[in-house]
Write a protein that holds these residues in place. Structure first.
Motif, mmCIF file in Angstrom:
data_model
loop_
_atom_site.group_PDB
_atom_site.id
_atom_site.type_symbol
_atom_site.label_atom_id
_atom_site.label_comp_id
_atom_site.label_asym_id
_atom_site.label_seq_id
_atom_site.Cartn_x
_atom_site.Cartn_y
_atom_site.Cartn_z
ATOM 1 N N VAL A 1 50.475 45.387 49.789
ATOM 2 C CA VAL A 1 49.377 44.559 48.981
ATOM 3 C C VAL A 1 49.011 43.323 49.706
ATOM 4 O O VAL A 1 49.956 42.571 50.076
ATOM 5 C CB VAL A 1 49.737 44.284 47.582
ATOM 6 N N ARG A 2 47.771 43.052 49.763
ATOM 7 C CA ARG A 2 47.465 41.964 50.425
ATOM 8 C C ARG A 2 46.386 41.433 49.506
ATOM 9 O O ARG A 2 45.340 41.791 49.140
ATOM 10 C CB ARG A 2 46.790 42.197 51.757
ATOM 11 N N ILE B 1 47.203 56.480 49.341
ATOM 12 C CA ILE B 1 45.941 55.984 48.714
ATOM 13 C C ILE B 1 45.401 54.621 48.945
ATOM 14 O O ILE B 1 46.415 53.862 48.890
ATOM 15 C CB ILE B 1 45.679 56.187 47.223
ATOM 16 N N HIS B 2 44.264 54.578 49.356
ATOM 17 C CA HIS B 2 43.726 53.002 49.669
ATOM 18 C C HIS B 2 43.226 52.564 48.502
ATOM 19 O O HIS B 2 42.122 53.179 48.174
ATOM 20 C CB HIS B 2 42.815 53.129 51.005
ATOM 21 N N GLN B 3 43.536 51.348 48.135
ATOM 22 C CA GLN B 3 42.754 50.796 46.773
ATOM 23 C C GLN B 3 42.378 49.338 47.092
ATOM 24 O O GLN B 3 43.199 48.711 47.811
ATOM 25 C CB GLN B 3 43.842 50.805 45.620
ATOM 26 N N ARG B 4 41.382 49.072 46.639
ATOM 27 C CA ARG B 4 40.609 47.965 46.835
ATOM 28 C C ARG B 4 40.375 47.246 45.368
ATOM 29 O O ARG B 4 39.662 47.935 44.620
ATOM 30 C CB ARG B 4 39.364 47.958 47.657
ATOM 31 N N VAL B 5 40.717 46.093 45.102
ATOM 32 C CA VAL B 5 40.190 45.385 44.019
ATOM 33 C C VAL B 5 38.891 44.522 44.288
ATOM 34 O O VAL B 5 39.071 43.732 45.286
ATOM 35 C CB VAL B 5 41.240 44.567 43.075
ATOM 36 N N ARG C 1 35.255 42.105 43.174
ATOM 37 C CA ARG C 1 34.350 41.506 42.229
ATOM 38 C C ARG C 1 33.183 41.480 43.089
ATOM 39 O O ARG C 1 32.743 40.654 43.836
ATOM 40 C CB ARG C 1 35.104 39.972 41.886
ATOM 41 N N GLY C 2 32.213 42.314 42.303
ATOM 42 C CA GLY C 2 30.867 42.444 43.143
ATOM 43 C C GLY C 2 31.339 42.878 44.513
ATOM 44 O O GLY C 2 32.021 43.897 44.772
ATOM 45 N N ALA C 3 30.709 42.291 45.608
ATOM 46 C CA ALA C 3 30.942 42.556 46.860
ATOM 47 C C ALA C 3 32.305 42.053 47.337
ATOM 48 O O ALA C 3 32.569 42.132 48.690
ATOM 49 C CB ALA C 3 29.752 42.112 47.709
ATOM 50 N N GLU C 4 32.801 41.112 46.740
ATOM 51 C CA GLU C 4 34.177 40.369 47.178
ATOM 52 C C GLU C 4 35.089 40.963 47.227
ATOM 53 O O GLU C 4 35.758 41.378 45.952
ATOM 54 C CB GLU C 4 34.095 38.942 46.776
ATOM 55 N N LEU C 5 36.040 41.195 48.154
ATOM 56 C CA LEU C 5 37.476 41.856 48.233
ATOM 57 C C LEU C 5 38.212 40.928 47.715
ATOM 58 O O LEU C 5 38.656 39.946 48.497
ATOM 59 C CB LEU C 5 37.598 42.331 49.708
ATOM 60 N N LEU C 6 39.226 41.286 46.776
ATOM 61 C CA LEU C 6 40.110 40.363 46.050
ATOM 62 C C LEU C 6 41.636 40.895 46.435
ATOM 63 O O LEU C 6 42.308 39.995 46.734
ATOM 64 C CB LEU C 6 40.197 40.349 44.431
ATOM 65 N N VAL C 7 41.759 42.079 46.529
ATOM 66 C CA VAL C 7 42.953 42.628 46.692
ATOM 67 C C VAL C 7 42.838 43.870 47.560
ATOM 68 O O VAL C 7 41.962 45.040 47.279
ATOM 69 C CB VAL C 7 43.839 43.120 45.587
ATOM 70 N N ASP C 8 43.654 44.097 48.371
ATOM 71 C CA ASP C 8 43.710 45.247 49.346
ATOM 72 C C ASP C 8 44.894 46.040 49.163
ATOM 73 O O ASP C 8 46.010 45.308 49.759
ATOM 74 C CB ASP C 8 43.403 44.874 50.853
ATOM 75 N N ALA C 9 45.084 47.272 49.032
ATOM 76 C CA ALA C 9 46.368 47.944 48.943
ATOM 77 C C ALA C 9 46.592 49.499 49.441
ATOM 78 O O ALA C 9 45.473 49.757 49.473
ATOM 79 C CB ALA C 9 46.796 47.829 47.295
ATOM 80 N N HIS C 10 47.532 49.564 50.062
ATOM 81 C CA HIS C 10 47.825 51.094 50.399
ATOM 82 C C HIS C 10 49.042 51.579 49.680
ATOM 83 O O HIS C 10 50.068 51.050 49.636
ATOM 84 C CB HIS C 10 48.264 51.049 52.107
ATOM 85 N N VAL C 11 49.087 52.774 49.248
ATOM 86 C CA VAL C 11 50.209 53.357 48.190
ATOM 87 C C VAL C 11 50.274 54.383 48.753
ATOM 88 O O VAL C 11 49.403 55.606 48.937
ATOM 89 C CB VAL C 11 49.433 53.178 46.813
ATOM 90 N N ALA D 1 51.054 40.481 39.441
ATOM 91 C CA ALA D 1 51.378 41.844 38.893
ATOM 92 C C ALA D 1 50.378 42.684 37.926
ATOM 93 O O ALA D 1 50.391 43.822 37.973
ATOM 94 C CB ALA D 1 52.934 41.852 38.198
ATOM 95 N N ASN D 2 49.577 42.060 37.543
ATOM 96 C CA ASN D 2 48.743 42.636 36.928
ATOM 97 C C ASN D 2 47.583 43.467 37.713
ATOM 98 O O ASN D 2 47.181 44.725 37.234
ATOM 99 C CB ASN D 2 47.740 41.733 35.889
ATOM 100 N N TYR D 3 47.515 43.204 38.886
ATOM 101 C CA TYR D 3 46.573 44.007 39.808
ATOM 102 C C TYR D 3 47.091 45.276 40.181
ATOM 103 O O TYR D 3 46.590 46.308 40.180
ATOM 104 C CB TYR D 3 46.639 43.148 41.174
#
Length: 149
Positions: free
Chosen positions: A75-76, A103-107, A109-119, A36-38
């Protein structure tokens, strides 16, 4: 004398970039960021993106125009973040509608995709019913969407 101010993100082309750090309070018993913190990180990034773009949500709410409410969220989760990781939330306007914005949002860490979301954030009148977004907000979103084109 310099006044300390909260962190502000920035635009790079059409993408808004907002950095966060993972603190102990963000993690669960296993030492990874609680799922949930993401959502909190992404909410902060969206709010900052709107503010930097000139969308005054507080004035609209206080003036009785309305406010944004998350209507849809997909969210993925791909990989976990851990204590002290430096993360970057990258947000971009995907689609502007009369009463909502996608809105498309990505979390990252450097070049690594951790979370992919569409809001999808819907503009809602004080009565709770959807209503058209202010025209100047739609103009701001259109300008953001065109920056990278």
């Amino acid at each position: 004398m310099t006044t300390d101010l909260p962190q502000t993100g920035r635009f790079e082309g059409r993408e808004h970039r907002f950095a966060v750090r993972v603190y102990f309070e963000d993690t669960d018993l296993s030492g990874i960021v609680y799922h949930a913190n993401y959502l909190r990180y992404m909410e902060r990034a969206r709010s900052d993106m709107l503010r930097v773009a000139g969308v005054d949500q507080r004035a609209a709410f206080e003036g009785g125009e309305g406010f944004y409410a998350v209507r849809d969220l997909r969210v993925r989760y791909r990989a976990p973040a851990r204590l002290d990781d430096a993360l970057l939330i990258v947000s971009a306007v995907e689609e502007i509608r009369a009463a909502s914005v996608l809105i498309h949002q990505r979390v990252m860490r450097g070049a690594e995709l951790l979370v992919d979301a569409h809001v999808e954030a819907a503009f809602v009148a004080p009565s709770g019913r959807p209503r058209r977004q202010p025209a100047n907000w739609i103009e701001a979103f259109n300008a953001l969407a065109e920056k990278g084109n």
